[in-house]
Scaffold this motif. Structure first.
Motif, PDB file in Angstrom:
ATOM      1  N   ASN A  49       0.848  -1.197   0.000  1.00 44.64           N
ATOM      2  CA  ASN A  49       0.000   0.000   0.000  1.00 44.64           C
ATOM      3  C   ASN A  49       0.881   1.243   0.000  1.00 44.64           C
ATOM      4  O   ASN A  49       1.904   1.291   0.695  1.00 44.64           O
ATOM      5  N   MET A  50       0.477   2.216  -0.797  1.00 41.68           N
ATOM      6  CA  MET A  50       1.135   3.518  -0.818  1.00 41.68           C
ATOM      7  C   MET A  50       0.081   4.595  -0.601  1.00 41.68           C
ATOM      8  O   MET A  50      -1.017   4.530  -1.166  1.00 41.68           O
TER       9      MET A  50
ATOM     10  N   GLN B 291       0.517   4.668  -9.962  1.00 35.84           N
ATOM     11  CA  GLN B 291      -0.924   4.571  -9.748  1.00 35.84           C
ATOM     12  C   GLN B 291      -1.461   5.776  -8.984  1.00 35.84           C
ATOM     13  O   GLN B 291      -2.577   6.236  -9.248  1.00 35.84           O
ATOM     14  N   ILE B 292      -0.681   6.298  -8.044  1.00 32.69           N
ATOM     15  CA  ILE B 292      -1.110   7.496  -7.326  1.00 32.69           C
ATOM     16  C   ILE B 292      -1.204   8.679  -8.273  1.00 32.69           C
ATOM     17  O   ILE B 292      -2.174   9.457  -8.241  1.00 32.69           O
TER      18      ILE B 292
ATOM     19  N   VAL C 268      -8.552   4.355  -3.566  1.00 37.48           N
ATOM     20  CA  VAL C 268      -9.594   5.106  -2.849  1.00 37.48           C
ATOM     21  C   VAL C 268      -9.058   6.501  -2.571  1.00 37.48           C
ATOM     22  O   VAL C 268      -7.926   6.661  -2.113  1.00 37.48           O
ATOM     23  N   LEU C 269      -9.890   7.505  -2.850  1.00 35.45           N
ATOM     24  CA  LEU C 269      -9.520   8.890  -2.595  1.00 35.45           C
ATOM     25  C   LEU C 269     -10.413   9.464  -1.504  1.00 35.45           C
ATOM     26  O   LEU C 269     -11.639   9.264  -1.530  1.00 35.45           O
TER      27      LEU C 269
ATOM     28  N   GLY D 239      -4.301   2.954  -1.190  1.00 35.83           N
ATOM     29  CA  GLY D 239      -4.603   1.696  -1.853  1.00 35.83           C
ATOM     30  C   GLY D 239      -3.771   1.421  -3.079  1.00 35.83           C
ATOM     31  O   GLY D 239      -3.925   0.365  -3.700  1.00 35.83           O
ATOM     32  N   ALA D 240      -2.867   2.330  -3.437  1.00 32.80           N
ATOM     33  CA  ALA D 240      -2.047   2.127  -4.631  1.00 32.80           C
ATOM     34  C   ALA D 240      -0.897   1.177  -4.329  1.00 32.80           C
ATOM     35  O   ALA D 240      -0.421   1.077  -3.198  1.00 32.80           O
TER      36      ALA D 240
END
Length: 265
Positions: free
Chosen positions: A184-185, A247-248, A228-229, A241-242
């Motif tokens: 997770n990032m 992906q971010i 998720v934002l 969730g990245a």
């Protein structure tokens, strides 16, 4: 008869000063006393000579006073608009990674012998160990699995995980560093304008969840990338969730046009 005016203090002072000293009082004389002879003071050229006979170089002249020079402030590197079309780059705030040490661990022994480690089996079945550089926290389980959190970059996360593995190896365990993976990032940024969360939720109901009585932020789920934002009315955005940094970036570029539509005026 008319009475004469009494003299004032100022007139008496003037009369006394004009009269001068009395003829019978000796006139004071100032006598110059010659100074006692002593050693001559060293000249500036003599002060630059050391006891060994070497002469110091003369001091550099003091520059004349002039207008103060403006301090040069380094400018930030230009944003790659081909990747960040919005001109905003989300910052990585936390990385969660897992690694397999491939051996059984005695958590009580690790907690006793290692520094910055704590183990409370009644509360949590893992040793909590911390590092200062990089500033991270590790959860170490008896099965040999370890979770590393708190790093701000991929390199720092891997470095921290290897340091934890080395500490456990020095305690006598046959550790093997394998299966390192970022799970997770978390990134964050600020769009610099307020957002109408009610309108965003009303028109994006399949993807958003907004309950201001429970939580002040709007939860927005993207399909691709699957992240998720958390969007706040102030314009702050948190992306979680990245699996990768890319992906971010992609998630924020996908949501930014939507946020501009619901900008408060």
């Amino acid at each position: 008869m008319s009475s004469l005016p009494l003299p004032t203090a100022a007139s008496v002072a003037v009369v006394g000063a004009a009269a001068g000293p009395s003829d019978h009082s000796p006139t004071p004389m100032s006598v110059a006393v010659p100074a006692a002879p002593g050693p001559a003071l060293p000249t500036p050229s003599a002060l630059t000579t050391l006891s060994t006979g070497t002469t110091l170089p003369p001091a550099a002249p003091t520059p004349a006073a002039g207008p103060a020079q403006a301090s040069v402030v380094p400018t930030a590197s230009a944003v790659d608009l081909s990747v960040h079309r919005s001109g905003i780059v989300p910052a990585i705030q936390n990385i969660v990674a897992t690694v397999n040490l491939d051996c059984k661990l005695n958590l009580q022994q690790i907690a006793i012998q290692a520094r910055n480690a704590e183990f409370r089996p009644t509360r949590f079945a893992a040793v909590i160990m911390r590092l200062r550089d990089p500033r991270t926290t590790a959860l170490i389980f008896a099965s040999g699995k370890m979770v590393c959190t708190g790093a701000k970059s991929e390199e720092a996360s891997r470095t921290a995980a290897r340091k934890y593995a080395r500490i456990i190896q020095k305690l006598g365990f046959k550790v093997t560093f394998k299966d390192f993976k970022i799970q997770n990032m978390v990134g964050s940024c600020d769009v610099k304008f307020p957002i109408r969360l009610e309108g965003l939720h009303y028109n994006q109901q399949p993807f958003s969840k907004y309950e201001p009585e429970m939580f002040s932020g709007l939860m927005y789920r993207l399909v691709e990338p699957k992240v998720v934002l958390l969007i706040f009315v102030s314009g702050k955005v948190i992306i979680t969730g990245a699996k990768t940094r890319q992906q971010i970036y992609e998630a924020f570029e996908a949501i930014y046009p939507v946020l501009t539509e619901y900008r408060k005026t």
